[in-house]
Design an enzyme around this catalytic site. Structure first.
Site, PDB file in Angstrom:
ATOM      1  CG  ASN A  83     -19.295  20.342 -50.216  1.00 25.32           C
ATOM      2  OD1 ASN A  83     -20.151  19.497 -50.488  1.00 25.32           O
ATOM      3  ND2 ASN A  83     -18.452  20.733 -51.672  1.00 25.32           N
ATOM      4  CG  HIS A 113     -14.573  13.360 -23.899  1.00 23.31           C
ATOM      5  ND1 HIS A 113     -15.677  13.113 -23.216  1.00 23.31           N
ATOM      6  CD2 HIS A 113     -14.853  13.425 -25.492  1.00 23.31           C
ATOM      7  CE1 HIS A 113     -16.752  13.145 -24.594  1.00 23.31           C
ATOM      8  NE2 HIS A 113     -16.039  13.303 -25.799  1.00 23.31           N
ATOM      9  N   GLY A 140     -11.710  19.884 -47.548  1.00 22.12           N
ATOM     10  CA  GLY A 140     -12.373  18.517 -47.219  1.00 22.12           C
ATOM     11  C   GLY A 140     -11.936  17.687 -46.133  1.00 22.12           C
ATOM     12  CB  THR A 163      -3.788  21.348 -32.849  1.00 17.60           C
ATOM     13  OG1 THR A 163      -2.674  21.425 -32.790  1.00 17.60           O
ATOM     14  CG2 THR A 163      -3.963  20.018 -32.779  1.00 17.60           C
ATOM     15  CE  LYS A 164      -0.116  26.146 -34.018  1.00 18.72           C
ATOM     16  NZ  LYS A 164       2.102  26.013 -33.435  1.00 18.72           N
ATOM     17  NE  ARG A 178       4.698  21.051 -38.400  1.00 21.67           N
ATOM     18  CZ  ARG A 178       3.563  19.547 -38.602  1.00 21.67           C
ATOM     19  NH1 ARG A 178       3.218  19.473 -39.722  1.00 21.67           N
ATOM     20  NH2 ARG A 178       3.179  18.299 -37.717  1.00 21.67           N
ATOM     21  CE  LYS A 181       0.180  30.440 -50.736  1.00 17.35           C
ATOM     22  NZ  LYS A 181       0.612  30.535 -53.194  1.00 17.35           N
TER      23      LYS A 181
END
Length: 188
Positions: A83, A113, A140, A163-164, A178, A181
């Site tokens: 988009n 970095h 978004g 992040t994971k 996180r 569901k």
């Protein structure tokens, strides 16, 4: 090793090395060509996407404002949608499956970095590939960080910072993202 060889090996590299920096020229020119094609010119848009990306399945759709770092490291499957104002910093590979929708203002980054001031003063970067499975919707303003793998049939909520790794069939959201569901797969 050259800086480009270090980058490809997953080691720290100098991001303003002329050979590394030269990778961006393809992206700058390709993004400008893509942006110059009328949104209603579907054939022209698809041609520009195929010239910019490393590979694309059938029916790629990239809306205005798209920016990338290299372009050749982006590989998308069938029915890909980016988009408005999506940014993919693909100094390393970004592999995206079929039927993936990426919401506006989303950032997918393969580059990071150092945490140390001296490392940043030396203009060091370290890059890790990103992989996104099939049937994924990224809302978004989401951010996908280097080295992340997102499985099939996932939804990344708007504004999430991933992040994971995200296992298949999962809805995640928040900062950092996180588990919210498990999702059903109605394609089976």
């Amino acid at each position: 090793m050259t800086e480009l060889e270090k980058l490809k090996a997953g080691e720290e590299y100098c991001f303003d090395d002329p050979e590394v920096d030269g990778l961006k020229l393809h992206a700058i020119e390709g993004c400008a060509r893509l942006e110059a094609v009328a949104v209603t010119d579907h054939e022209g848009k698809e041609h520009a996407v195929r010239e910019l990306f490393g590979s694309a399945g059938s029916n790629p759709n990239v809306l205005p404002g798209f920016i990338c770092d290299n372009g050749r490291n982006i590989h998308v499957g069938d029915n890909f949608l980016a988009n408005y104002h999506v940014t993919i910093l693909d100094i390393r590979e970004v592999n995206i499956g079929d039927n993936v929708m990426i919401g506006p203002n989303t950032l997918i980054s393969t580059v990071n970095h150092p945490l140390t001031p001296m490392g940043r003063r030396k203009h060091l970067g370290i890059a890790k590939p990103v992989t996104i499975g099939n049937d994924v919707w990224i809302g978004g303003n989401a951010v996908i960080l280097p080295g992340v793998t997102i499985g099939d049939n996932c939804v990344i909520a708007a504004g999430a910072v991933v992040t994971k790794d995200v296992p298949s069939g999962t809805l995640v959201g928040g900062v950092p993202a996180r588990f919210i569901k498990t999702l059903d797969d109605d394609t089976k």
